[in-house]
Design an enzyme around this catalytic site. Structure first.
Site, PDB file in Angstrom:
ATOM      1  N   PHE A 113      87.615  52.159  52.916  1.00 33.07           N
ATOM      2  CA  PHE A 113      86.209  51.950  53.269  1.00 33.07           C
ATOM      3  C   PHE A 113      86.162  51.086  54.531  1.00 33.07           C
ATOM      4  O   PHE A 113      86.885  50.089  54.632  1.00 33.07           O
ATOM      5  CB  PHE A 113      85.507  51.251  52.108  1.00 33.07           C
ATOM      6  CG  PHE A 113      84.026  51.197  52.238  1.00 33.07           C
ATOM      7  CD1 PHE A 113      83.247  52.326  51.998  1.00 33.07           C
ATOM      8  CD2 PHE A 113      83.383  50.024  52.586  1.00 33.07           C
ATOM      9  CE1 PHE A 113      81.861  52.283  52.111  1.00 33.07           C
ATOM     10  CE2 PHE A 113      81.995  49.966  52.695  1.00 33.07           C
ATOM     11  CZ  PHE A 113      81.232  51.096  52.460  1.00 33.07           C
ATOM     12  N   ASP A 184      91.758  47.628  46.305  1.00 31.46           N
ATOM     13  CA  ASP A 184      90.309  47.636  46.147  1.00 31.46           C
ATOM     14  C   ASP A 184      89.961  48.666  45.072  1.00 31.46           C
ATOM     15  O   ASP A 184      90.310  49.847  45.190  1.00 31.46           O
ATOM     16  CB  ASP A 184      89.641  47.981  47.487  1.00 31.46           C
ATOM     17  CG  ASP A 184      88.141  47.744  47.443  1.00 31.46           C
ATOM     18  OD1 ASP A 184      87.540  47.958  46.376  1.00 31.46           O
ATOM     19  OD2 ASP A 184      87.575  47.348  48.484  1.00 31.46           O
ATOM     20  N   TYR A 209      78.296  46.997  41.351  1.00 30.58           N
ATOM     21  CA  TYR A 209      77.019  47.735  41.373  1.00 30.58           C
ATOM     22  C   TYR A 209      77.233  49.238  41.341  1.00 30.58           C
ATOM     23  O   TYR A 209      76.276  49.988  41.280  1.00 30.58           O
ATOM     24  CB  TYR A 209      76.176  47.338  42.592  1.00 30.58           C
ATOM     25  CG  TYR A 209      76.919  47.343  43.908  1.00 30.58           C
ATOM     26  CD1 TYR A 209      77.149  48.523  44.583  1.00 30.58           C
ATOM     27  CD2 TYR A 209      77.416  46.160  44.460  1.00 30.58           C
ATOM     28  CE1 TYR A 209      77.853  48.532  45.781  1.00 30.58           C
ATOM     29  CE2 TYR A 209      78.110  46.157  45.641  1.00 30.58           C
ATOM     30  CZ  TYR A 209      78.331  47.352  46.303  1.00 30.58           C
ATOM     31  OH  TYR A 209      79.038  47.347  47.470  1.00 30.58           O
ATOM     32  N   LYS A 210      78.502  49.692  41.406  1.00 27.67           N
ATOM     33  CA  LYS A 210      78.775  51.136  41.356  1.00 27.67           C
ATOM     34  C   LYS A 210      78.935  51.546  39.888  1.00 27.67           C
ATOM     35  O   LYS A 210      77.955  51.584  39.150  1.00 27.67           O
ATOM     36  CB  LYS A 210      79.987  51.454  42.217  1.00 27.67           C
ATOM     37  CG  LYS A 210      79.681  51.219  43.717  1.00 27.67           C
ATOM     38  CD  LYS A 210      80.872  51.317  44.628  1.00 27.67           C
ATOM     39  CE  LYS A 210      80.449  51.080  46.079  1.00 27.67           C
ATOM     40  NZ  LYS A 210      81.572  50.745  46.968  1.00 27.67           N
ATOM     41  N   ARG A 356      78.211  64.167  48.551  1.00 28.71           N
ATOM     42  CA  ARG A 356      79.032  63.507  47.534  1.00 28.71           C
ATOM     43  C   ARG A 356      78.242  63.392  46.235  1.00 28.71           C
ATOM     44  O   ARG A 356      77.069  63.022  46.245  1.00 28.71           O
ATOM     45  CB  ARG A 356      79.377  62.117  48.088  1.00 28.71           C
ATOM     46  CG  ARG A 356      80.365  61.327  47.299  1.00 28.71           C
ATOM     47  CD  ARG A 356      80.738  60.077  48.057  1.00 28.71           C
ATOM     48  NE  ARG A 356      79.667  59.072  48.037  1.00 28.71           N
ATOM     49  CZ  ARG A 356      79.840  57.763  48.106  1.00 28.71           C
ATOM     50  NH1 ARG A 356      81.067  57.269  48.223  1.00 28.71           N
ATOM     51  NH2 ARG A 356      78.832  56.928  48.095  1.00 28.71           N
TER      52      ARG A 356
HETATM   53  C1  PLP Z   1      81.263  49.900  48.213  1.00 29.42           C
HETATM   54  C2  PLP Z   1      82.479  49.371  48.884  1.00 29.42           C
HETATM   55  C3  PLP Z   1      82.432  48.181  49.635  1.00 29.42           C
HETATM   56  C4  PLP Z   1      81.136  47.439  49.884  1.00 29.42           C
HETATM   57  O1  PLP Z   1      81.347  46.081  50.047  1.00 29.42           O
HETATM   58  P1  PLP Z   1      80.126  45.052  49.870  1.00 29.42           P
HETATM   59  O2  PLP Z   1      80.605  43.779  50.386  1.00 29.42           O
HETATM   60  O3  PLP Z   1      79.789  45.049  48.407  1.00 29.42           O
HETATM   61  O4  PLP Z   1      78.966  45.609  50.636  1.00 29.42           O
HETATM   62  C5  PLP Z   1      83.612  47.708  50.189  1.00 29.42           C
HETATM   63  N1  PLP Z   1      84.776  48.365  50.006  1.00 29.42           N
HETATM   64  C6  PLP Z   1      84.852  49.515  49.302  1.00 29.42           C
HETATM   65  C7  PLP Z   1      86.160  50.206  49.121  1.00 29.42           C
HETATM   66  C8  PLP Z   1      83.702  50.065  48.744  1.00 29.42           C
HETATM   67  O5  PLP Z   1      83.762  51.217  48.078  1.00 29.42           O
END
Ligand code: PLP
Length: 397
Positions: A113, A184, A209-210, A356
């Site tokens: 990400f 992650d 939150y996911k 998605r």
């Molecule tokens: C959703 C996601 C994030 C988002 O990070 P936030 O700090 O919560 O905005 C970061 N890394 C990955 C791999 C994600 O899927």
């Protein structure tokens, strides 16, 4: 066997909506609404500042950390909560780099990400000393692990395609080469069984939150393997990670174990919502969730490929190689997703061309999968996406 009718009854899902975006923002757990209202009135309202002790606010990050720890195979007392995932990535990477000071390379992949890569770029620029970020294709990660790598930093499930890395194998390879690992778990926690301890992960982070349904902006988690608890130096050395925050010493001394990864005041309201959201795991097993998620994703792929020859599968076909989502590519993906949302099928779009769909058995079943595939086929087959309002880009896609 998990009773998925019972898990579904725990969520508020709006009428007329097929919700296939729980991989981006889980829906509202009905209990969260009640629990937060009660916390506001009875704890904040009545107990005021006494709530830090009398309502357990100060120990919430560790207590809830342990609840998440059970879902990701962590040892007791190895997970804490707070801040956002981007900040937890910073903390984990900074500590990992310090534990491997003679090496210069952070290895990651192009399926990571962007925020994780941006955070690494920012941290390495601050640290200087010749540290570099090396980004390879996901298939090339294993071969790129060599004696130059300080830290292997990967997201287990690719946010765009759902491709799943072999965490155990890559962690083993990294350790054999003298590197540490930061995993992650943003698209793993609550989506599939994870075993951070069994895999030997050094650090792991994730958001809630996911697939954990903690609500927009819910706090993140960080795992540190117990073998690093007394040696990992926290880069964000805030007062709540201090050994004795209420001694108000002028000098920082890292707290014991995972406590040192706390930074500042915990977000009590958000943690209360998350705590309620985690109750569903008292009646759901992650193994059952995984089995049903693979079946739902397989069914969706079959239905869509049969009806929509214009869509190209972007996700691995083999369910064992995939997270809990399915993506398809199409040059007009953005407009197609807007047309879908207008018909009540909510997924999302990831640039440049991926639509998605997340499948979360806690509240999604076959009926929704078949309904979504039928509506998608109508939109693609009839070019119903080709209207000006479906081409206008919103702030969040
Ligand atoms: C959703 C996601 C994030 C988002 O990070 P936030 O700090 O919560 O905005 C970061 N890394 C990955 C791999 C994600 O899927």
């Amino acid at each position: 066997m998990t009773d998925f009718a019972a898990t579904r009854a725990q969520f508020h899902l709006p009428d007329g909506v097929i919700y296939l975006d729980g991989n981006s923002l889980g829906p509202l757990p009905i209990a969260a609404e009640r629990r937060v209202a009660k916390m506001l009135r009875e704890e904040w309202g009545e107990q005021l500042i006494r709530g830090w002790n009398t309502a357990g606010w100060m120990v919430q990050p560790r207590r809830i950390g342990d609840r998440i720890g059970r879902l990701i195979g962590a040892e007791q007392g190895a997970v804490t909560m707070g801040d956002t995932l981007s900040i937890k990535v910073y903390q984990a990477l900074a500590s990992a780099l310090e534990l491997n000071p003679s090496r210069k390379v952070v290895l990651s992949d192009s399926g990571n990400f962007p925020s994780d890569l941006y955070i690494a770029q920012g941290l390495l620029a601050s640290l200087g000393r010749g540290l570099t970020l090396k980004v390879v294709e996901p298939e090339e990660v294993e071969a790129a692990i060599d004696g130059s790598v300080a830290v292997l930093m990967l997201t287990e499930v690719d946010y765009r395609t759902g491709r799943l890395h072999d965490m155990r194998a890559l962690t083993g390879r990294a350790h054999a080469a003298g590197a540490l690992t930061v995993w992650d778990l943003a698209h793993s926690a609550g989506a599939l069984p994870v075993d951070v301890a069994g895999a030997g992960a050094d650090f792991a982070v994730g958001c809630t939150y996911k697939y954990l349904n903690g609500g927009p902006g819910a706090p993140a988690f960080i795992y540190v393997a117990p073998r690093h608890h007394e040696t990992a130096r926290p880069a964000l050395s805030g007062w709540l990670g201090h050994e004795a925050p209420f001694a108000f010493d002028l000098d920082y001394r890292a707290g014991r174990g995972i406590e040192r990864m706390r930074v500042g005041t915990p977000p009590v309201m958000a943690l209360t919502a998350l705590d309620a959201a985690l109750d569903v795991w008292d009646i759901a097993s992650i193994e059952d969730v995984r089995a049903k998620s693979i079946a739902l994703c397989d069914l969706f792929i079959r239905e869509v490929e049969e009806r929509c020859p214009d869509l190209a599968l972007a996700s691995p076909r083999d369910g064992q190689q995939r997270g809990s989502q399915v993506s398809f590519r199409h040059g007009q993906g953005y407009a197609i997703m807007q047309a879908l949302i207008a018909r009540g099928v909510i997924g999302d779009f990831r640039a440049p061309d991926a639509i998605r769909f997340g499948f979360t058995p806690l509240y999604i079943g076959e009926e929704e999968v078949l309904g979504a595939a039928r509506i998608l086929a109508e939109i693609v087959g009839g070019r119903l996406w080709d209207r000006p309002e479906y081409h206008r880009k919103a702030l969040v896609t």
